[in-house]
Write a protein that holds these residues in place. Structure first.
Motif, PDB file in Angstrom:
ATOM      1  N   ASP A   3       0.866  -1.177   0.000  1.00  0.00           N
ATOM      2  CA  ASP A   3       0.000   0.000   0.000  1.00  0.00           C
ATOM      3  C   ASP A   3       0.910   1.237   0.000  1.00  0.00           C
ATOM      4  OD1 ASP A   3      -1.748   2.058   0.485  1.00  0.00           O
ATOM      5  OD2 ASP A   3      -2.856   1.018   2.066  1.00  0.00           O
ATOM      6  N   TYR A 178      -8.071  -4.001  13.273  1.00  0.00           N
ATOM      7  CA  TYR A 178      -8.880  -3.710  12.072  1.00  0.00           C
ATOM      8  C   TYR A 178     -10.370  -3.948  12.316  1.00  0.00           C
ATOM      9  CZ  TYR A 178      -9.386  -2.997   7.018  1.00  0.00           C
ATOM     10  OH  TYR A 178      -9.713  -2.497   5.774  1.00  0.00           O
ATOM     11  N   PHE A 385     -11.919  -5.540   2.966  1.00  0.00           N
ATOM     12  CA  PHE A 385     -10.817  -5.573   2.003  1.00  0.00           C
ATOM     13  C   PHE A 385      -9.560  -6.037   2.739  1.00  0.00           C
ATOM     14  CE2 PHE A 385      -7.194  -4.118  -0.285  1.00  0.00           C
ATOM     15  CZ  PHE A 385      -7.547  -4.170  -1.623  1.00  0.00           C
ATOM     16  N   GLU A 387      -5.611  -7.526   2.381  1.00  0.00           N
ATOM     17  CA  GLU A 387      -4.482  -7.567   1.438  1.00  0.00           C
ATOM     18  C   GLU A 387      -4.041  -9.014   1.219  1.00  0.00           C
ATOM     19  OE1 GLU A 387      -3.387  -4.868  -0.026  1.00  0.00           O
ATOM     20  OE2 GLU A 387      -3.944  -3.190   1.284  1.00  0.00           O
ATOM     21  N   THR A 391      -6.966  -9.925  -3.617  1.00  0.00           N
ATOM     22  CA  THR A 391      -7.249  -8.498  -3.780  1.00  0.00           C
ATOM     23  C   THR A 391      -6.133  -7.791  -4.564  1.00  0.00           C
ATOM     24  OG1 THR A 391      -6.465  -8.219  -1.510  1.00  0.00           O
ATOM     25  CG2 THR A 391      -8.831  -8.176  -1.850  1.00  0.00           C
ATOM     26  N   ARG A 399      -9.183  -1.386  -6.547  1.00  0.00           N
ATOM     27  CA  ARG A 399      -8.395  -1.768  -5.368  1.00  0.00           C
ATOM     28  C   ARG A 399      -8.200  -0.567  -4.436  1.00  0.00           C
ATOM     29  NH1 ARG A 399      -3.904  -3.956  -7.726  1.00  0.00           N
ATOM     30  NH2 ARG A 399      -2.579  -2.167  -7.394  1.00  0.00           N
ATOM     31  N   GLU A 400      -7.863   0.590  -5.032  1.00  0.00           N
ATOM     32  CA  GLU A 400      -7.670   1.785  -4.217  1.00  0.00           C
ATOM     33  C   GLU A 400      -8.959   2.169  -3.493  1.00  0.00           C
ATOM     34  OE1 GLU A 400      -5.333   4.151  -2.998  1.00  0.00           O
ATOM     35  OE2 GLU A 400      -4.427   2.204  -3.315  1.00  0.00           O
ATOM     36  N   ARG A 403      -9.539  -0.179  -0.602  1.00  0.00           N
ATOM     37  CA  ARG A 403      -8.640   0.097   0.523  1.00  0.00           C
ATOM     38  C   ARG A 403      -9.070   1.324   1.331  1.00  0.00           C
ATOM     39  NH1 ARG A 403      -3.039  -0.683  -2.681  1.00  0.00           N
ATOM     40  NH2 ARG A 403      -2.456  -2.694  -1.827  1.00  0.00           N
ATOM     41  N   ARG A 404      -9.510   2.358   0.633  1.00  0.00           N
ATOM     42  CA  ARG A 404      -9.750   3.637   1.349  1.00  0.00           C
ATOM     43  C   ARG A 404     -11.152   3.770   1.915  1.00  0.00           C
ATOM     44  NH1 ARG A 404      -4.897   3.333   1.808  1.00  0.00           N
ATOM     45  NH2 ARG A 404      -3.998   3.129  -0.235  1.00  0.00           N
ATOM     46  N   GLN A 410      -7.557   2.061   4.981  1.00  0.00           N
ATOM     47  CA  GLN A 410      -6.539   1.117   4.517  1.00  0.00           C
ATOM     48  C   GLN A 410      -7.119  -0.290   4.509  1.00  0.00           C
ATOM     49  OE1 GLN A 410      -3.429   0.584   7.799  1.00  0.00           O
ATOM     50  NE2 GLN A 410      -4.692   2.285   8.564  1.00  0.00           N
ATOM     51  N   GLY A 411      -6.438  -1.192   3.827  1.00  0.00           N
ATOM     52  CA  GLY A 411      -6.869  -2.581   3.827  1.00  0.00           C
ATOM     53  C   GLY A 411      -6.441  -3.279   5.115  1.00  0.00           C
ATOM     54  N   SER A 443     -15.893  -0.710   7.161  1.00  0.00           N
ATOM     55  CA  SER A 443     -16.108  -0.415   5.743  1.00  0.00           C
ATOM     56  C   SER A 443     -17.395   0.384   5.555  1.00  0.00           C
ATOM     57  CB  SER A 443     -16.220  -1.735   4.991  1.00  0.00           C
ATOM     58  OG  SER A 443     -16.719  -1.505   3.707  1.00  0.00           O
TER      59      SER A 443
END
Ligand code: NAI
Length: 447
Positions: A3, A178, A385, A387, A391, A399-400, A403-404, A410-411, A443
């Motif tokens: 990332d 996370y 998401f 990593e 993915t 993908r971006e 992640r965001r 972030q993932g 998310s």
């Protein structure tokens, strides 16, 4: 796939530029490692309303020193975690105490710190109390979205602090980096009784003497789950398809476990697991999963059925076979893998979304019965998401976005799903039953 944006925003020019442009500000998350097993700083215990919980002894056992409100207010001792006991919130008036308690201290919570709100069950006839208690969910999820700096906010509904010890230890540690914006019920819910809560002889080897089988463990998230359960003392069985046998053996050897080459969709998969484990098992992790994406209009029946077979039908079949045959010992744990795609839906994934929502349905229905009849808990993790190779293959812009589009910007890592699985598999998590816990950095997709 690294990332790079996360690395860039960690530099002074990167931080300056992305702030000026109003872009997401992911903070490096503090994760568990052998050298970093604790959140460090003090823990602040606050209360809103009048609580009957015997919380202090359990919090003392988390190993975090007690912080003081005045220290937090002055910023002198940044709390690594704040636990707000809001089980006594009974109406809109006492709900105001949630604001009064957290407003002055929330700014001082350390980066990668935790806010854990404790609530009461919603099964009350008092609609004022129910309204105020449900209000805690909107509060928690909103604070999770605004708090930033890698900090997480979760809500735990409970009636007994001791039954929640494994959950509080998890949420108040780097293992839950996370997991944010979640509502977790302990020993409560429709027909879900208190499970067997067994404090382990050693909290750092809770699965010592237990056997855990992880499907799809030759690589990716399953490999991380096997690793984490082995770290926690389990003897692991690494199951994967015959084509991945060499990788499964490599993982098993590294972890001191055994490999089992088996396609989980085989009609006799359950019996073959029983044959391979004549002494039975304690922990069953349904992790194997596949995607075969296409929009419904372009999806041949074969793509539909292969995904439903691996992700759902085989999970149902092996669960039934292992429960019916008594292979899962009392005190056992089943953890299945759902996905936020199953909760929120995803274009091109009608098959996958259906299969993963089906996993949540399995958990909902089976959890109370499996506990009552077999003393086995049934829960699911729903990754967002993560990593992985899967993915990394997603096109750059999607993908971006993946992640965001979460509160932590972030993932997640396979280890994040693995730690959550290990908490659900814990012998002291017997009162955690029928839960689908998202590991998605809160998310924006779905609730
Ligand atoms: P992966 O594709 O890297 O690993 C899956 C493993 O399952 C492979 O080793 C594969 O050989 C094995 N497998 C597939 N079919 C099998 C079968 N019939 N019998 C036995 N083993 C079989 O996938 P990843 O990313 O590690 O995902 C693991 C689980 O997490 C899956 O259930 C997936 O749907 C779920 N998930 C993953 C997310 C992500 O972002 N990577 C997000 C949400 C859910």
């Amino acid at each position: 796939m690294a990332d790079r944006y996360l690395s860039f925003t960690g530099t002074a020019p990167g931080r300056f530029l992305t702030r000026r442009l109003g872009l997401p500000q992911p903070a490096p998350l503090k994760r568990w490692s052998e050298r970093s097993t604790s959140l460090g700083g003090p823990l602040l215990h606050l209360t809103a309303g009048k609580s009957d919980l015997e919380l202090a002894p359990v919090l003392a056992r988390t190993g975090l020193a007690a912080g003081t409100e005045s220290g937090a207010r002055s910023g002198a001792e940044k709390p690594a975690a704040v636990v707000l006991d809001a089980t006594g919130v009974r109406d809109v008036g006492t709900l105001g105490e949630v604001h009064a308690a957290l407003h002055p201290v929330v700014r001082s919570v350390a980066a990668s710190g935790r806010v854990v709100v404790l609530g009461a069950p919603l099964d009350t006839d008092d609609h004022h109390q129910c309204a105020a208690q449900q209000a805690l969910e909107g509060f928690t999820r909103s604070l999770g979205k605004e708090i930033g700096r890698g900090r997480t906010v979760n809500l735990v509904r409970l009636t007994d602090a001791d039954a929640a010890e494994s959950t509080l230890r998890f949420l108040l540690s780097p293992k839950s980096a996370y997991v944010s914006g979640q509502v977790i019920g302990i020993g409560i819910g429709i027909g879900i009784g208190d499970g067997e809560v067994t404090a382990p002889a050693a909290w750092d080897r809770p699965l010592a003497g237990r056997t855990a089988l992880v499907t799809g463990a030759a690589r990716g998230i399953g490999e991380a789950v096997a690793e984490t359960l082995a770290r926690d003392g389990a003897r692991v069985v690494v199951l994967d398809v015959p084509a991945a046998e060499a990788d499964a053996r490599r993982v098993a050897e590294r972890l001191g476990g055994t490999a089992l080459a088996l396609d989980i969709t085989a009609a006799d998969a359950g019996e073959r697991i029983v044959d391979a484990l004549p002494d039975g098992l304690d922990v069953l992790i349904h992790n194997a999963g596949i995607t075969r994406d296409r929009r419904l209009v372009n999806m041949p029946a074969e793509r539909w059925s292969s995904v439903l077979e691996v992700n759902l039908a085989s999970v149902l079949r092996t669960t039934d076979a292992l429960l019916a045959g008594g292979a899962l010992r009392p005190g056992g744990r089943i953890v299945a893998t759902a996905s936020i795609a199953g909760l929120a839906g995803n274009a091109g994934q009608t098959n996958y979304g259906a299969s993963k929502a089906g996993v949540a349905g399995l958990v909902r229905s089976l959890a109370p019965r499996a506990l009552a009849e077999h003393r086995v808990t049934v829960n699911a993790v729903a990754p967002g998401f993560i990593e992985t190779k899967m993915t990394a293959a997603v096109p750059l812009f999607i993908r971006e976005a993946g992640r965001r589009m979460n509160s932590l910007a972030q993932g997640g890592l396979p280890a994040d799903v693995a730690e959550t699985t290990a908490w659900l598999a814990h012998p002291a998590s017997g009162a955690v039953n029928g839960q689908v816990v998202r590991v998605c950095g809160q998310s924006l997709l779905g609730a």
